[in-house]
Design a protein around this motif. Structure first.
Motif, short mmCIF file in Angstrom:
data_model
loop_
_atom_site.label_atom_id
_atom_site.label_comp_id
_atom_site.label_asym_id
_atom_site.label_seq_id
_atom_site.Cartn_x
_atom_site.Cartn_y
_atom_site.Cartn_z
N ARG A 146 13.03 -60.15 97.61
CA ARG A 146 13.16 -60.97 98.82
C ARG A 146 12.23 -60.47 99.92
O ARG A 146 11.56 -61.25 100.60
N LEU A 147 12.18 -59.16 100.08
CA LEU A 147 11.32 -58.56 101.10
C LEU A 147 9.86 -58.88 100.83
O LEU A 147 9.11 -59.29 101.73
N TYR A 152 14.35 -51.53 100.58
CA TYR A 152 14.74 -51.81 99.20
C TYR A 152 15.13 -50.55 98.43
O TYR A 152 15.63 -50.63 97.31
N ARG A 173 19.41 -58.54 106.90
CA ARG A 173 18.75 -57.61 107.80
C ARG A 173 17.50 -58.29 108.36
O ARG A 173 16.72 -58.85 107.62
N TYR A 205 16.94 -51.47 95.11
CA TYR A 205 17.69 -52.72 95.02
C TYR A 205 16.69 -53.81 94.59
O TYR A 205 15.91 -54.29 95.42
N THR A 219 16.25 -60.91 105.34
CA THR A 219 16.11 -60.15 104.09
C THR A 219 17.47 -59.54 103.79
O THR A 219 17.79 -58.44 104.21
N LYS A 220 18.31 -60.32 103.09
CA LYS A 220 19.67 -59.89 102.79
C LYS A 220 20.41 -59.49 104.07
O LYS A 220 20.97 -58.41 104.18
N GLU A 259 16.76 -57.06 93.80
CA GLU A 259 16.78 -58.36 94.47
C GLU A 259 16.28 -58.25 95.90
O GLU A 259 15.53 -59.11 96.38
N LEU A 260 16.68 -57.17 96.57
CA LEU A 260 16.25 -56.95 97.95
C LEU A 260 14.74 -56.75 98.01
O LEU A 260 14.05 -57.25 98.91
N ARG A 261 14.21 -56.02 97.03
CA ARG A 261 12.76 -55.80 96.99
C ARG A 261 12.02 -57.13 96.82
O ARG A 261 11.03 -57.39 97.52
#
Length: 617
Positions: A194-195, A179, A144, A188, A141-142, A190-192
């Protein structure tokens, strides 16, 4: 800990007994959604704002959003009893967020993030937990990765619902809100996304493992457990985005209307000065269409896959509208590069290799016969369209003869446009009609039948594989000639030169003097590449063909490509949506697949064939 209204439970019980789908809002943000009977329910309980957890839960085909434990326990118990009776087993996934991202820091590296997964003691739930953990650990996830704790239910402070239902197989998952921007209310985005997508996928893998362990449900892939119905928000957004897409015809808008006059003008300057191209006046207000495009809400789809597809389409339409606004301006080239990409070195090398292997004079027009005029082409086009319409009356394509197009054909929506100046070898007519009608028009009408208009207007980046399939169609009917292949390869070289700063006269001279094209052919080729101010679209023909050939050689099926207009990158997505029941089988299959030699040629392509070898069959 309050319980839900008795009438509400009776309503749910009746629907469950009948096997009916349920989508019922029953409180402030509370909802039960079951689009079909399944041996699982994904649950989120609580009043605290946990948007990512709610997104994960609501992305599933069977889920519950509840504000308190009493309501959740009563509804889960009701669903569990009905589904256990039906399938013999049932599992609950309780998903929520931790209060904060404790492992976040200002270090120069990105630390892992917390995740906790507890499971009931039964072996099937333990199997599900193992599957979830394995899937979650494999998904970055980015950059992480999760650091996953595996507490027992009795020791897990989050497993309150599981303890209220001690006999029910369950997983309880909590993840850090990575996120969220530290010390801020911002997120964030995009991070949200992806998660959410990663956890949804891991959850489906857990459920599939549980179903396999209990033999409660046989599934071909965990993705088959996803949603089989889309919410109204998807239909509204689909119509709104399609309205923008249908408000303009991008290729018509950037295609010159004075090709013959420009050719005469170019000859009059001894091929030294760039010709002046004239274009149709724009029929849209670009700024207004952009406002309409980005006013479309796609945040409430409850389906990460569809959300991604529509966001990609928004971005592609935005670039096309930007190109129209920049027509005949210097920045047109760079916006076009953003839309179609550069000419990658490997593609350029392949194009040059093809041109080297097929020097002028090697290719013969044996069997092509005399030239056909536009009336012959029109008759054959109408005959082919009539044959398709005979198999499905939904295939309502039309043919238009146009004075405002360069020689040749193009498809616009459900119309085949043919320039009145068109002439071509008779042996090429069937091949080019298979290209235009058998691929472009067929996928338009098949896409129209999918229920979402996106599949007829085309998923973002669809043009490459569409043109690759269309060129493959020419080969399957025996119409791939050396001359045609050289033209496709030369387009790549011309696009590369144009993007590198070459002028129209320079490109034209290269095509004539170095590559040996006839003057009129070279002019039309350069016109396509320099239209609008410089458009790199024509590199997609060879790029798409190579993608399709690689796909076939790897054992891939062509069937999903006939469902609508899709990119090679969407092949897996189309398979998933089809497995989930969101897509229908193609209403029509291409007629060229039934050509006498098509099966043998397709077999050769699967065995591995080069573009040059396609001219030998």
């Amino acid at each position: 800990m309050s319980a839900p209204d008795a009438k509400l439970l009776e309503e749910f019980a009746a629907a469950l007994a009948a096997g009916e789908p349920i989508r019922r809002d029953f409180g402030s943000g509370e909802r039960l959604h079951i689009d079909r009977p399944l041996p699982f329910l994904v649950v989120h309980v609580g009043r605290r704002k946990e948007p990512a957890a709610r997104d994960v839960v609501s992305a599933n085909s069977s889920y519950l959003l509840a504000r308190n434990l009493g309501t959740a326990a009563a509804i889960v118990k009701l669903v569990a009893e009905a589904m256990t009776e039906r399938f013999g087993a049932f599992v609950m996934l309780d998903i929520g967020e931790l209060e904060r991202d404790r492992l976040a820091s200002d270090a120069a590296y990105l630390p892992p993030f917390e995740m906790s997964v507890s499971a009931s003691d039964d072996s099937a739930a333990q199997t599900a937990r193992l599957a979830f953990v394995a899937a979650a650990e494999q998904a970055q996830t980015k950059f992480r990765v999760p650091q996953i704790a595996r507490p027992k239910v009795a020791d897990d402070p989050a497993a309150k619902l599981a303890r209220l239902l001690p006999k029910l197989p369950s997983l309880t998952l909590r993840f850090a809100p990575i996120y969220r921007v530290p010390e801020s209310d911002a997120v964030y985005p995009e991070l949200r996304e992806r998660l959410v997508a990663n956890i949804v996928d891991a959850g489906l893998q857990a459920v599939a493992a549980f179903a396999g362990s209990t033999k409660s449900l046989a599934v071909s892939t965990h993705r088959a457990l996803g949603r089989k119905a889309f919410v109204d928000a998807v239909s509204r957004a689909d119509r709104a985005i399609d309205d923008v897409a249908q408000s303009f015809d991008f290729l018509l808008a950037v295609t010159p209307i004075n090709a013959q006059a420009a050719w005469e003008e170019f000859k009059a300057t001894s091929f030294e000065k760039p010709p002046r191209f004239l274009y149709r006046p724009l029929t849209i207000d670009v700024a207004r269409q952009k406002r309409a495009l980005f006013s479309v809400a796609i945040e409430h789809f409850e389906d990460p896959v569809l959300t991604t597809l529509y966001r990609e389409k928004q971005q592609e339409l935005d670039l096309q509208l930007s190109l129209l606004a920049a027509r005949e301006m210097p920045r047109f080239v760079e916006i076009g590069r953003a839309l179609y990409g550069p000419v990658e070195p490997s593609l350029l090398a392949m194009a040059r290799s093809i041109l080297d292997e097929t020097k002028p004079g090697r290719g013969k027009r044996t069997g092509e016969g005399d030239d056909a005029d536009v009336r012959f082409v029109e008759r054959r086009a109408k005959a082919m369209i009539k044959a398709y319409a005979g198999s499905d009356d939904g295939f309502s394509a039309s043919v238009e003869l146009r004075d405002d197009l360069p020689s040749g054909m193009m498809v616009s929506g459900g119309r085949l446009l043919i320039a009145r100046s068109t002439t071509m070898a008779r042996g090429r007519v069937e091949a080019l009609l298979s290209h235009e009608v058998g691929v472009h028009l067929l996928t338009y009408f098949n896409g129209s039948a999918q229920g979402l208009r996106l599949f007829r207007s085309g998923l973002a980046g669809y043009e490459g594989v569409q043109e690759g399939l269309a060129v493959l169609a020419e080969y399957l009917v025996g119409g791939m000639t050396v001359g045609r292949l050289r033209l496709i390869a030369a387009r790549v070289v011309a696009c590369s030169d144009m993007l590198g700063g070459a002028s129209f006269p320079d490109c034209y001279r290269m095509l004539v003097r170095e590559l040996g094209f006839a003057e009129s052919t070279a002019f039309n080729l350069a016109l396509r590449v320099y239209r609008g101010g410089g458009l790199a679209k024509d590199a997609v023909y060879l790029r798409g063909l190579l993608e399709v050939l690689a796909h076939l050689q790897a054992g891939g099926s062509l069937d999903p490509f006939w469902m609508g207009k899709i990119a090679a990158a969407h092949f897996g997505v189309m398979q998933e949506l089809s497995t989930r029941g969101l897509l229908k089988a193609p209403r029509l299959m291409p007629q060229f697949l039934s050509h006498d030699q098509a099966a043998e040629r397709l077999k050769a392509a699967r065995a591995g064939i080069s573009p040059v070898q396609m001219t030998e069959n």
